[in-house]
Design a protein around this motif. Structure first.
Motif, mmCIF file in Angstrom:
data_model
loop_
_atom_site.group_PDB
_atom_site.id
_atom_site.type_symbol
_atom_site.label_atom_id
_atom_site.label_comp_id
_atom_site.label_asym_id
_atom_site.label_seq_id
_atom_site.Cartn_x
_atom_site.Cartn_y
_atom_site.Cartn_z
ATOM 1 N N PHE A 109 0.847 -1.185 0.000
ATOM 2 C CA PHE A 109 0.000 0.000 0.000
ATOM 3 C C PHE A 109 0.884 1.236 0.000
ATOM 4 O O PHE A 109 2.016 1.226 0.501
ATOM 5 C CB PHE A 109 -0.972 0.007 1.192
ATOM 6 N N LEU A 110 0.372 2.288 -0.620
ATOM 7 C CA LEU A 110 1.056 3.570 -0.703
ATOM 8 C C LEU A 110 0.208 4.621 -0.016
ATOM 9 O O LEU A 110 -1.022 4.561 -0.061
ATOM 10 C CB LEU A 110 1.244 4.000 -2.174
ATOM 11 N N ASP A 111 0.852 5.592 0.572
ATOM 12 C CA ASP A 111 0.117 6.724 1.130
ATOM 13 C C ASP A 111 0.177 7.880 0.150
ATOM 14 O O ASP A 111 1.239 8.208 -0.394
ATOM 15 C CB ASP A 111 0.715 7.153 2.471
ATOM 16 N N THR A 112 -0.953 8.500 -0.093
ATOM 17 C CA THR A 112 -0.994 9.694 -0.928
ATOM 18 C C THR A 112 -0.396 10.863 -0.154
ATOM 19 O O THR A 112 -0.825 11.170 0.961
ATOM 20 C CB THR A 112 -2.441 10.034 -1.322
ATOM 21 N N VAL A 113 0.600 11.497 -0.764
ATOM 22 C CA VAL A 113 1.262 12.647 -0.137
ATOM 23 C C VAL A 113 1.255 13.790 -1.141
ATOM 24 O O VAL A 113 1.778 13.656 -2.250
ATOM 25 C CB VAL A 113 2.710 12.314 0.273
ATOM 26 N N ILE A 158 6.670 5.230 6.022
ATOM 27 C CA ILE A 158 7.393 3.994 5.717
ATOM 28 C C ILE A 158 7.554 3.152 6.973
ATOM 29 O O ILE A 158 7.439 1.918 6.937
ATOM 30 C CB ILE A 158 8.765 4.298 5.087
ATOM 31 N N GLU A 159 7.780 3.798 8.091
ATOM 32 C CA GLU A 159 7.984 3.071 9.342
ATOM 33 C C GLU A 159 6.752 2.271 9.758
ATOM 34 O O GLU A 159 6.872 1.214 10.392
ATOM 35 C CB GLU A 159 8.384 4.044 10.459
ATOM 36 N N VAL A 160 5.550 2.757 9.415
ATOM 37 C CA VAL A 160 4.342 2.019 9.816
ATOM 38 C C VAL A 160 4.001 0.900 8.829
ATOM 39 O O VAL A 160 3.047 0.155 9.044
ATOM 40 C CB VAL A 160 3.124 2.951 9.992
ATOM 41 N N GLY A 161 4.771 0.789 7.728
ATOM 42 C CA GLY A 161 4.582 -0.353 6.845
ATOM 43 C C GLY A 161 4.242 -0.066 5.404
ATOM 44 O O GLY A 161 4.073 -0.997 4.613
ATOM 45 N N ALA A 162 4.114 1.204 5.020
ATOM 46 C CA ALA A 162 3.825 1.515 3.624
ATOM 47 C C ALA A 162 5.011 1.142 2.740
ATOM 48 O O ALA A 162 6.170 1.243 3.157
ATOM 49 C CB ALA A 162 3.508 2.999 3.459
ATOM 50 N N ALA A 163 4.724 0.704 1.512
ATOM 51 C CA ALA A 163 5.791 0.371 0.563
ATOM 52 C C ALA A 163 6.409 1.619 -0.030
ATOM 53 O O ALA A 163 7.518 1.572 -0.564
ATOM 54 C CB ALA A 163 5.240 -0.509 -0.552
ATOM 55 N N GLY A 164 5.689 2.733 0.067
ATOM 56 C CA GLY A 164 6.189 3.979 -0.496
ATOM 57 C C GLY A 164 5.114 5.035 -0.438
ATOM 58 O O GLY A 164 4.102 4.900 0.269
ATOM 59 N N ILE A 165 5.320 6.097 -1.197
ATOM 60 C CA ILE A 165 4.350 7.190 -1.247
ATOM 61 C C ILE A 165 3.904 7.410 -2.684
ATOM 62 O O ILE A 165 4.643 7.154 -3.633
ATOM 63 C CB ILE A 165 4.902 8.502 -0.644
#
Length: 308
Positions: A109-113, A158-165
């Motif tokens: 999963f990726l976080d939208t930034v 990234i520290e909480v587990g996202a593969a990237g942004i």
């Protein structure tokens, strides 16, 4: 292949069983606490069996106390750095932790930034263009504050587990800036954020937002893939192959309506596969799709890919 293997193979141009894909939209959950927002986004991923989840992030960057809007450069100069414990970041990080627990070992999963300029626009609205041109150095002070906040935040992502942004680049368009202005007010701040996750994320995407893009100005961004509205703005997928060796994300028109014919949707997918030859390619929309896109249309995308 499992979903993570499939995405990594696409990013690296390796042999693949079928093209990975995902879709995304603005869920309208910015008024909800993290747990409820996470449930909605996880349900979306599970219903359509996406190969990865792009987590939407619409919590607002806060204005200083006693300021309800930005009207002047003096208001803008009051911006302060936000720590990862600030509500806009902490609530999204709670959401990401829930997603990480559910998708662990199954899918990325990726976080939208949103980029520093994008956060500036969302915070102060379009008054920022008057401010940056009339008070450029003072305006940059606010951009530096936002950039500092984002750099700290993306490390936590990234520290909480996202593969990237999924980094939404705002301002790389001649509709807003000249190339010189882009180089002054956008790129240096973008690069600071992206450099922060360059070596710790395995799936960082630069989404070049808008039309009439200055795409050639971002091809050196340190990411694994590029996303943009290629059906409405230069370059096409085929042209982009000559501009970058990075993976391309696209193929689906983000302007889909609930009246869009299935045959036309299948044609879009077939065209994208032909333009990219299925190499270093992930199927996705050029930007967020409408929230009323019918489920059977989304199902059709998956069916078309898996039989290709």
């Amino acid at each position: 292949m499992n979903k993570q293997e499939r995405v990594l193979a696409a990013l690296n141009g390796n042999e693949i069983d079928y093209i990975p894909y995902s879709l995304w939209y603005h869920f309208g959950t910015q008024f909800l606490p993290a747990a409820k927002a996470a449930d909605i986004q996880i349900a979306f991923y599970e219903r359509y069996d996406f190969d990865f989840l792009k987590v939407m992030n619409d919590y607002s960057y806060p204005l200083p106390e006693r300021l309800d809007r930005v009207r002047t450069i003096e208001d803008w100069k009051q911006l302060k750095p936000v720590t990862v414990n600030g509500y806009c970041f902490s609530e999204q990080l709670k959401l990401l932790k829930i997603v990480a627990k559910r998708l662990k070992g199954e899918a990325f999963f990726l976080d939208t930034v949103f980029s520093p300029l994008g956060v500036a626009r969302r915070t102060a609205k379009d008054i920022i263009f008057d401010l940056l041109r009339s008070h450029p150095e003072e305006f940059k002070q606010g951009l530096e504050v936002i950039t500092e906040s984002l750099c700290n935040y993306v490390k936590a992502v990234i520290e909480v587990g996202a593969a990237g942004i999924f980094f939404s680049v705002n301002g790389a368009t001649s509709d807003l800036f000249s190339k010189e202005e882009f180089q002054e007010f956008v790129k240096p701040y973008d690069l600071q954020v992206l450099e922060t996750v360059k070596d710790i994320g395995v799936f960082n995407v630069a989404h070049v937002h808008g039309y009439n893009l200055l795409f050639d100005q971002v091809t050196d961004y340190p990411v694994h893939a590029f996303s943009w509205a290629h059906l409405h703005s230069w370059p096409t997928l085929q042209e982009a192959k000559t501009l970058t060796d990075k993976c391309l994300v696209g193929g689906i028109d983000e302007h889909l309506t609930n009246m869009f014919h299935p045959d036309a949707l299948e044609t879009q997918i077939e065209n994208a596969l032909r333009e990219t030859q299925g190499q270093k390619f992930i199927l996705g929309p050029g930007c967020a799709i409408p929230t009323d896109m019918p489920p059977e249309q989304i199902d059709l995308i998956c069916q078309t890919l898996r039989k290709s």
